[in-house]
Scaffold this motif. Structure first.
Motif, PDB file in Angstrom:
ATOM      1  N   ALA A 265      -7.371  -0.995  -1.988  1.00  0.00           N
ATOM      2  CA  ALA A 265      -6.810  -0.854  -3.332  1.00  0.00           C
ATOM      3  C   ALA A 265      -7.899  -1.185  -4.338  1.00  0.00           C
ATOM      4  O   ALA A 265      -8.901  -1.832  -4.009  1.00  0.00           O
ATOM      5  N   ALA A 266      -7.693  -0.720  -5.575  1.00  0.00           N
ATOM      6  CA  ALA A 266      -8.679  -0.976  -6.624  1.00  0.00           C
ATOM      7  C   ALA A 266      -7.963  -1.240  -7.935  1.00  0.00           C
ATOM      8  O   ALA A 266      -6.875  -0.690  -8.191  1.00  0.00           O
ATOM      9  N   LYS A 267      -8.545  -2.100  -8.763  1.00  0.00           N
ATOM     10  CA  LYS A 267      -7.986  -2.348 -10.088  1.00  0.00           C
ATOM     11  C   LYS A 267      -8.180  -1.107 -10.940  1.00  0.00           C
ATOM     12  O   LYS A 267      -9.243  -0.479 -10.940  1.00  0.00           O
ATOM     13  N   ASP A 268      -7.141  -0.756 -11.678  1.00  0.00           N
ATOM     14  CA  ASP A 268      -7.136   0.491 -12.436  1.00  0.00           C
ATOM     15  C   ASP A 268      -6.769   0.220 -13.897  1.00  0.00           C
ATOM     16  O   ASP A 268      -5.855   0.834 -14.450  1.00  0.00           O
ATOM     17  N   GLY A 269      -7.473  -0.746 -14.503  1.00  0.00           N
ATOM     18  CA  GLY A 269      -7.204  -1.090 -15.895  1.00  0.00           C
ATOM     19  C   GLY A 269      -5.970  -1.969 -16.021  1.00  0.00           C
ATOM     20  O   GLY A 269      -5.577  -2.653 -15.072  1.00  0.00           O
TER      21      GLY A 269
ATOM     22  N   ILE B  40      -3.290  -3.273 -13.364  1.00  0.00           N
ATOM     23  CA  ILE B  40      -2.757  -2.168 -12.569  1.00  0.00           C
ATOM     24  C   ILE B  40      -3.630  -1.967 -11.327  1.00  0.00           C
ATOM     25  O   ILE B  40      -4.854  -1.995 -11.413  1.00  0.00           O
ATOM     26  N   TYR B  41      -2.969  -1.758 -10.196  1.00  0.00           N
ATOM     27  CA  TYR B  41      -3.687  -1.475  -8.950  1.00  0.00           C
ATOM     28  C   TYR B  41      -3.353  -0.061  -8.484  1.00  0.00           C
ATOM     29  O   TYR B  41      -2.214   0.399  -8.614  1.00  0.00           O
ATOM     30  N   SER B  42      -4.354   0.615  -7.945  1.00  0.00           N
ATOM     31  CA  SER B  42      -4.139   1.936  -7.352  1.00  0.00           C
ATOM     32  C   SER B  42      -4.677   1.922  -5.925  1.00  0.00           C
ATOM     33  O   SER B  42      -5.504   1.084  -5.563  1.00  0.00           O
ATOM     34  N   ILE B  43      -4.184   2.850  -5.122  1.00  0.00           N
ATOM     35  CA  ILE B  43      -4.594   2.913  -3.726  1.00  0.00           C
ATOM     36  C   ILE B  43      -5.861   3.765  -3.599  1.00  0.00           C
ATOM     37  O   ILE B  43      -6.050   4.740  -4.333  1.00  0.00           O
ATOM     38  N   THR B  44      -6.735   3.392  -2.705  1.00  0.00           N
ATOM     39  CA  THR B  44      -7.944   4.170  -2.427  1.00  0.00           C
ATOM     40  C   THR B  44      -7.681   5.119  -1.254  1.00  0.00           C
ATOM     41  O   THR B  44      -6.629   5.046  -0.599  1.00  0.00           O
ATOM     42  N   GLN B  45      -8.639   5.982  -0.976  1.00  0.00           N
ATOM     43  CA  GLN B  45      -8.483   6.879   0.167  1.00  0.00           C
ATOM     44  C   GLN B  45      -8.428   6.087   1.469  1.00  0.00           C
ATOM     45  O   GLN B  45      -7.656   6.413   2.382  1.00  0.00           O
ATOM     46  N   ALA B  46      -9.217   5.018   1.534  1.00  0.00           N
ATOM     47  CA  ALA B  46      -9.161   4.157   2.730  1.00  0.00           C
ATOM     48  C   ALA B  46      -7.776   3.537   2.872  1.00  0.00           C
ATOM     49  O   ALA B  46      -7.252   3.381   3.978  1.00  0.00           O
ATOM     50  N   GLY B  47      -7.170   3.203   1.729  1.00  0.00           N
ATOM     51  CA  GLY B  47      -5.822   2.650   1.752  1.00  0.00           C
ATOM     52  C   GLY B  47      -4.805   3.666   2.238  1.00  0.00           C
ATOM     53  O   GLY B  47      -3.885   3.333   2.996  1.00  0.00           O
TER      54      GLY B  47
ATOM     55  N   THR C 126      -1.825 -12.315  -4.190  1.00  0.00           N
ATOM     56  CA  THR C 126      -2.805 -12.695  -3.174  1.00  0.00           C
ATOM     57  C   THR C 126      -3.090 -11.522  -2.237  1.00  0.00           C
ATOM     58  O   THR C 126      -4.245 -11.255  -1.879  1.00  0.00           O
ATOM     59  N   THR C 127      -2.027 -10.814  -1.858  1.00  0.00           N
ATOM     60  CA  THR C 127      -2.192  -9.650  -0.982  1.00  0.00           C
ATOM     61  C   THR C 127      -2.965  -8.546  -1.688  1.00  0.00           C
ATOM     62  O   THR C 127      -3.830  -7.894  -1.084  1.00  0.00           O
ATOM     63  N   LEU C 128      -2.693  -8.334  -2.967  1.00  0.00           N
ATOM     64  CA  LEU C 128      -3.419  -7.316  -3.716  1.00  0.00           C
ATOM     65  C   LEU C 128      -4.907  -7.649  -3.799  1.00  0.00           C
ATOM     66  O   LEU C 128      -5.764  -6.753  -3.682  1.00  0.00           O
ATOM     67  N   ASP C 129      -5.222  -8.927  -3.996  1.00  0.00           N
ATOM     68  CA  ASP C 129      -6.633  -9.332  -4.024  1.00  0.00           C
ATOM     69  C   ASP C 129      -7.310  -9.022  -2.694  1.00  0.00           C
ATOM     70  O   ASP C 129      -8.467  -8.550  -2.664  1.00  0.00           O
ATOM     71  N   ARG C 130      -6.598  -9.271  -1.592  1.00  0.00           N
ATOM     72  CA  ARG C 130      -7.172  -8.994  -0.274  1.00  0.00           C
ATOM     73  C   ARG C 130      -7.307  -7.500  -0.020  1.00  0.00           C
ATOM     74  O   ARG C 130      -8.280  -7.048   0.599  1.00  0.00           O
ATOM     75  N   LEU C 131      -6.341  -6.721  -0.512  1.00  0.00           N
ATOM     76  CA  LEU C 131      -6.425  -5.270  -0.364  1.00  0.00           C
ATOM     77  C   LEU C 131      -7.624  -4.722  -1.143  1.00  0.00           C
ATOM     78  O   LEU C 131      -8.311  -3.811  -0.670  1.00  0.00           O
ATOM     79  N   GLU C 132      -7.871  -5.299  -2.316  1.00  0.00           N
ATOM     80  CA  GLU C 132      -9.042  -4.887  -3.089  1.00  0.00           C
ATOM     81  C   GLU C 132     -10.326  -5.284  -2.363  1.00  0.00           C
ATOM     82  O   GLU C 132     -11.276  -4.487  -2.270  1.00  0.00           O
ATOM     83  N   ARG C 133     -10.340  -6.477  -1.822  1.00  0.00           N
ATOM     84  CA  ARG C 133     -11.506  -6.958  -1.086  1.00  0.00           C
ATOM     85  C   ARG C 133     -11.823  -6.052   0.095  1.00  0.00           C
ATOM     86  O   ARG C 133     -12.992  -5.763   0.384  1.00  0.00           O
ATOM     87  N   ASP C 134     -10.771  -5.569   0.776  1.00  0.00           N
ATOM     88  CA  ASP C 134     -10.955  -4.748   1.970  1.00  0.00           C
ATOM     89  C   ASP C 134     -11.154  -3.266   1.649  1.00  0.00           C
ATOM     90  O   ASP C 134     -11.306  -2.447   2.559  1.00  0.00           O
ATOM     91  N   GLY C 135     -11.121  -2.920   0.369  1.00  0.00           N
ATOM     92  CA  GLY C 135     -11.364  -1.533  -0.024  1.00  0.00           C
ATOM     93  C   GLY C 135     -10.156  -0.626   0.067  1.00  0.00           C
ATOM     94  O   GLY C 135     -10.292   0.595  -0.026  1.00  0.00           O
TER      95      GLY C 135
ATOM     96  N   LEU D  33       0.826  -1.206   0.000  1.00  0.00           N
ATOM     97  CA  LEU D  33       0.000   0.000   0.000  1.00  0.00           C
ATOM     98  C   LEU D  33       0.863   1.260   0.000  1.00  0.00           C
ATOM     99  O   LEU D  33       0.574   2.238  -0.701  1.00  0.00           O
ATOM    100  N   ALA D  34       1.926   1.250   0.790  1.00  0.00           N
ATOM    101  CA  ALA D  34       2.812   2.412   0.848  1.00  0.00           C
ATOM    102  C   ALA D  34       3.427   2.696  -0.519  1.00  0.00           C
ATOM    103  O   ALA D  34       3.549   3.851  -0.932  1.00  0.00           O
ATOM    104  N   LEU D  35       3.801   1.636  -1.236  1.00  0.00           N
ATOM    105  CA  LEU D  35       4.375   1.810  -2.573  1.00  0.00           C
ATOM    106  C   LEU D  35       3.331   2.306  -3.561  1.00  0.00           C
ATOM    107  O   LEU D  35       3.637   3.101  -4.462  1.00  0.00           O
ATOM    108  N   LEU D  36       2.093   1.867  -3.410  1.00  0.00           N
ATOM    109  CA  LEU D  36       1.030   2.305  -4.300  1.00  0.00           C
ATOM    110  C   LEU D  36       0.712   3.789  -4.113  1.00  0.00           C
ATOM    111  O   LEU D  36       0.084   4.413  -4.982  1.00  0.00           O
ATOM    112  N   GLN D  37       1.114   4.356  -2.985  1.00  0.00           N
ATOM    113  CA  GLN D  37       0.904   5.788  -2.782  1.00  0.00           C
ATOM    114  C   GLN D  37       1.690   6.613  -3.797  1.00  0.00           C
ATOM    115  O   GLN D  37       1.285   7.717  -4.158  1.00  0.00           O
TER     116      GLN D  37
END
Length: 204
Positions: A53-57, A65-72, A42-51, A8-12
């Motif tokens: 991170a989100a898939k970004d195309g 591609i994954y991006s971080i959400t505000q909750a992240g 696997t971790t990215l899938d869980r981060l998406e599940r928990d809100g 998540l920190a890297l996705l920032q």
């Protein structure tokens, strides 16, 4: 080690796919704790599940591609602010080995301690050489500094392990006989010299 918070920190910084995240993590930590790519996804899938991170195309080559959400972002902020508390100490294989060896018949505990000390000293010398090579005052960026701090942590941890082995050896001498091997007799002087060199490198 919190893989989820690290990713998540890297996705920032910017949206990334799994292989990019793994490469960024290992580059900044000197590949000290290599990540399995399956674990990353696997971790990215869980981060998406928990809100968090989100898939970004995708990048046009099949990489999601994954991006971080505000909750992240909020989760990462809390992670950085909270101290790391080891409420349940991680399993220490060396401590477990010595604890069991002391309770079993026919196990040469002294030789285990001596062999481990020699291995730990070699590791300490390796970390010290790596730190010396990493220090370049003419070309230093934030990732170089991060790697040096990781090496310092590894050096301090290994020094503590060597000192703990000395403690174990002293305790056994007091409670369970004496060590008479020639290698043990010369170990303290060699150890003192290597530890002194390592401490000198860390304080540079």
């Amino acid at each position: 080690m919190s893989i989820r918070h690290s990713l998540l920190a890297l996705l920032q910084e910017s949206p990334m796919y799994g292989y990019q995240l793994r490469g960024a993590f290992e580059e900044r930590t000197g590949s000290t704790w290599p990540l399995n790519i399956g674990q990353v996804y696997t971790t990215l899938d869980r981060l998406e599940r928990d809100g968090f991170a989100a898939k970004d195309g995708d990048d046009g080559e099949g990489h999601v591609i994954y991006s971080i959400t505000q909750a992240g972002r909020n989760e990462v902020d809390q992670w950085f602010q909270k101290p790391v508390v080891s409420s349940n100490p991680p399993r220490n294989e060396l401590a477990i080995k010595l604890a069991l060896a002391l309770t079993l018949d026919g196990v040469d505990v002294e030789s285990i301690v001596q062999a481990q000390r020699a291995a730990s000293m070699r590791t300490l010398q390796t970390y010290t050489r790596q730190r010396r090579a990493a220090v370049n005052p003419d070309e230093r960026d934030s990732q170089d500094v991060a790697w040096i701090l990781v090496l310092d942590s590894l050096i301090f941890t290994t020094e503590a392990e060597v000192r703990w082995l000395d403690h174990c050896e002293g305790w056994m001498r007091k409670h369970g006989g004496h060590i008479t091997s020639a290698s043990a007799a010369g170990a303290p002087a060699r150890q003192k010299s290597a530890l002194s060199n390592a401490e000198h490198e860390v304080t540079r």
